[in-house]
Design an enzyme around this catalytic site. Structure first.
Site, PDB file in Angstrom:
ATOM      1  N   SER A  36       0.957  -1.356   0.127  1.00 12.44           N
ATOM      2  CA  SER A  36       0.055  -0.028   0.040  1.00 12.44           C
ATOM      3  C   SER A  36       0.766   1.134   0.019  1.00 12.44           C
ATOM      4  CB  SER A  36      -1.074  -0.022   1.250  1.00 12.44           C
ATOM      5  OG  SER A  36      -1.255   1.413   1.432  1.00 12.44           O
ATOM      6  N   ILE A  42       6.793   1.150   9.335  1.00 12.66           N
ATOM      7  CA  ILE A  42       6.975   1.451  10.883  1.00 12.66           C
ATOM      8  C   ILE A  42       7.944   2.651  10.781  1.00 12.66           C
ATOM      9  CG2 ILE A  42       8.678  -0.253  11.275  1.00 12.66           C
ATOM     10  CD1 ILE A  42       5.880   0.415  13.460  1.00 12.66           C
ATOM     11  N   ALA A  47      19.055  -0.482  13.221  1.00  9.25           N
ATOM     12  CA  ALA A  47      20.358  -1.146  13.764  1.00  9.25           C
ATOM     13  C   ALA A  47      20.218  -2.746  13.619  1.00  9.25           C
ATOM     14  CB  ALA A  47      20.533  -1.016  15.200  1.00  9.25           C
ATOM     15  N   LYS A  75      28.367  -1.118  12.597  1.00 11.13           N
ATOM     16  CA  LYS A  75      28.038  -1.344  14.055  1.00 11.13           C
ATOM     17  C   LYS A  75      28.879  -2.437  14.510  1.00 11.13           C
ATOM     18  CE  LYS A  75      24.182  -3.201  16.956  1.00 11.13           C
ATOM     19  NZ  LYS A  75      22.737  -3.684  16.951  1.00 11.13           N
ATOM     20  N   PRO A  93      30.058  -6.136  22.399  1.00  8.00           N
ATOM     21  CA  PRO A  93      30.357  -6.372  21.005  1.00  8.00           C
ATOM     22  C   PRO A  93      30.080  -7.724  20.288  1.00  8.00           C
ATOM     23  CG  PRO A  93      32.106  -7.004  22.331  1.00  8.00           C
ATOM     24  CD  PRO A  93      31.010  -6.849  23.217  1.00  8.00           C
ATOM     25  N   VAL A 195      -4.613  -3.790   0.009  1.00  8.38           N
ATOM     26  CA  VAL A 195      -5.282  -5.126   0.219  1.00  8.38           C
ATOM     27  C   VAL A 195      -6.619  -4.901   0.649  1.00  8.38           C
ATOM     28  CG1 VAL A 195      -5.488  -7.514   1.106  1.00  8.38           C
ATOM     29  CG2 VAL A 195      -3.467  -6.618  -0.325  1.00  8.38           C
ATOM     30  N   THR A 357      16.872  -7.075  17.342  1.00  6.85           N
ATOM     31  CA  THR A 357      16.572  -8.066  16.780  1.00  6.85           C
ATOM     32  C   THR A 357      15.593  -8.451  15.899  1.00  6.85           C
ATOM     33  OG1 THR A 357      15.539  -8.605  18.927  1.00  6.85           O
ATOM     34  CG2 THR A 357      17.494  -9.588  18.784  1.00  6.85           C
ATOM     35  N   GLY A 451      20.493 -16.723  18.641  1.00 11.01           N
ATOM     36  CA  GLY A 451      21.284 -15.655  18.094  1.00 11.01           C
ATOM     37  C   GLY A 451      22.442 -15.309  19.122  1.00 11.01           C
TER      38      GLY A 451
END
Ligand SMILES: Cc1cc2nc3c(=O)[nH]c(=O)nc-3n(C[C@H](O)[C@H](O)[C@H](O)COP(=O)(O)OP(=O)(O)OC[C@H]3O[C@@H](n4cnc5c(N)ncnc54)[C@H](O)[C@@H]3O)c2cc1C
Length: 512
Positions: A36, A42, A47, A75, A93, A195, A357, A451
């Site tokens: 759309s 957002i 990052a 980063k 880090p 939609v 994340t 992660g």
């Protein structure tokens, strides 16, 4: 056979999914993105996490091809400020701990370390690179320190312990545009339209979406990238969304885009997370501006107060900057894959952005989708495997984030006091209890892929002030020579790299 994929939504999730699927399947699978132009994305999410480098490598893109297009910067770490007490900071880090006699340097630091400086300065090279605002690359683009005669030098020590020792910051809107071009040039169909309806067959499987101006768009597999609204997964298929607000109460954010004179001030090669009275502020330096935002709980702070605080903190003289107020849906779907619909991005899950994340979840979701890609029989085991993997990763990150609040020494406001007595996910209390006596190893952190590894858990515990009362007893019986040599080597290598690497600004300027 699944021959056509329809992605609804054109934010970071929609375009990362489209680019990845096209790169993987080429013309064997058709991919359509319906996006759309009335419903905004957002507008944050800048990052990233170190595995993002694999995403760009997979697309076959070198940094100079895409970074300048996306105002991207490097980063190397997240710098946590004021989480322990005002004025204190430490770095988390992407570098791993080195070891000596089978124990990592975090353990050895507790035994031998110089307590007048932080553990991060003693145990990581990255700390020095951040403090001196260095680039992870030399001017010739190599990550090696070249010899004086121009022949390639040895790889930087950073490369040895951790394969992915840095990530990126980028402008989310420019990344979406870049990926739109990348994907459409390779054959992704782009429909700019709203939609209006999602149609299902009698079993509840999605058959097509109806758009305002382009009619029906049919497909075999539908990917919901409609953001927090979850138009397909929640609104149409009715999948239950479980909130995490009981353990992670930050539910709002306000963001600003602040211009910055980089030539004068340089570019910090790290994200900063500064603890505030009712949450924390992110500072993400891009090439040309800074993205900043206050993440907070509306139980403790009003949106007006949050905006005032952010402006005072980040842009006191720039009253004309437009603030983006965001209500966050924190939690996850019970299942992100239901029937022939897979939710990726904010429509699937979101935990607050403290460890960057969101985009990691997107990348993980797409990779898992390709690994579990369905056939004509839609074997439910593929779907179940996908849902299990996705949920475990989200739950792991949730637990790791809760640790940040529980372990932080700070308790000077109602918000921080409440963080100490709030409920935590099952298992975390026990892990934190154990960490009072010894730093965790791989066997006693959250056990599924999420992660973060033992290095991250140790770094956060030491940085936040949740230190074991004493070192591991075995170290008292081991000759410390090897560990002392490691600390010494690390100091020397950090000094050499600070002296030879260009500044982050200088290097980025050379490729822009
Ligand atoms: C405050 C905050 C800070 C964040 N910071 C970070 C960070 O630093 N690092 C990180 O990794 N992640 C971060 N995230 C997460 C990150 O922003 C998201 O994971 C990422 O932007 C993906 O968003 P999305 O594409 O899922 O949704 P959105 O950006 O919301 O995109 C939704 C898309 O769906 C389209 N759409 C919706 N409805 C319709 C419809 N009916 N018809 C057609 N199209 C439709 C919209 O037009 C839009 O294109 C942050 C999130 C928040 C809330």
């Amino acid at each position: 056979m699944v021959r056509s994929v329809v992605i609804v939504g054109g934010g970071t999730a929609g375009w990362m999914s489209a680019a990845y699927l096209k790169t993987t399947f080429g013309d064997r699978v058709s991919v359509t993105v319906v996006e759309s132009d009335r419903i905004p994305t957002i507008g944050v999410g800048e990052a990233t996490f170190a595995t993002i480098r694999l995403f760009f490598e997979y697309l076959g893109l070198d940094e100079p091809e895409w970074m300048p297009e996306c105002s991207a910067s490097y980063k190397l770490a997240i710098r946590f400020e004021n989480w322990r007490e005002p004025g204190h900071h430490f770095y988390h880090p992407f570098e791993w701990f080195r070891t000596a006699n089978g124990f990592n340097l975090a353990d050895w630091w507790l035994q031998l370390g110089d307590r007048s400086t932080g553990f991060d300065q003693n145990c990581f090279i990255t700390t020095a690179l951040c403090e001196h605002m260095r680039s992870p690359r030399m001017f010739d683009g190599s990550t090696s320190s070249s010899n004086r005669d121009g022949s390639p030098g040895r790889p930087t020590p950073l490369e040895r312990p951790s394969p992915y020792y840095y990530a990126y910051h980028f402008d989310a809107a420019r990344l979406a545009l870049f990926l739109t071009k990348f994907a459409t040039q390779r054959g992704v169909r782009h429909v700019v339209d709203d939609v209006l309806q999602v149609r299902q067959d009698e079993r509840g499987w999605i058959t097509h979406v109806t758009t305002r101006e382009h009619g029906d768009v049919t497909g075999d597999l539908f990917i919901d990238c409609t953001g927090f609204r979850g138009m397909l997964i929640n609104q149409t298929l009715g999948e239950r969304f479980t909130s995490f607000e009981d353990v992670l109460p930050n539910n709002r954010a306000v963001a600003l885009r602040v211009p910055r004179d980089m030539a004068r001030l340089g570019i910090k090669p790290y994200t900063t997370a500064t603890a505030m009275d009712a949450g924390w502020i992110w500072t993400i330096p891009l090439y040309g501006r800074v993205g900043t935002g206050y993440v907070y709980s509306d139980q403790f702070c009003s949106p007006e107060e949050a905006e005032r605080t952010l402006r005072r903190f980040a842009a006191p003289d720039q009253e004309d900057l437009e603030a983006n107020h965001i209500r966050m849906r924190v939690g996850r779907n019970e299942r992100s894959w239901v029937n022939n619909c897979v939710a990726i991005g904010l429509s699937s899950a979101f935990v607050e952005p403290l460890e960057s994340t969101g985009i990691f979840f997107i990348q993980h979701g797409i990779e898992q989708l390709v690994k579990n890609f369905p056939d004509a029989d839609w074997d439910p085991r593929l779907r179940d495997n996908y849902n299990t993997r996705i949920n475990r990763a989200i739950e792991g990150v949730k637990e790791f984030l809760v640790l940040h609040y529980r372990a932080a020494k700070r308790d000077d406001t109602a918000y921080w006091k409440e963080a100490k007595i709030r409920k935590v996910p099952p298992g975390l209390e026990e892990r934190l209890d154990m960490a009072m006596t010894r730093l965790p190893s791989e066997e006693n952190i959250y056990q599924h892929y999420h992660g973060f590894d033992m290095d991250s858990w140790n770094t956060m515990l030491l940085g936040l002030g949740w230190e074991p009362g004493r070192p591991k007893p075995a170290l008292a019986h081991i000759d410390p020579m090897q560990a002392q040599a490691q600390f010494g080597r690390l100091r020397a290598e950090a000094k050499e790299l600070v002296a030879t690497l260009p500044s982050a600004y200088e290097y980025l300027h050379s490729i822009n």
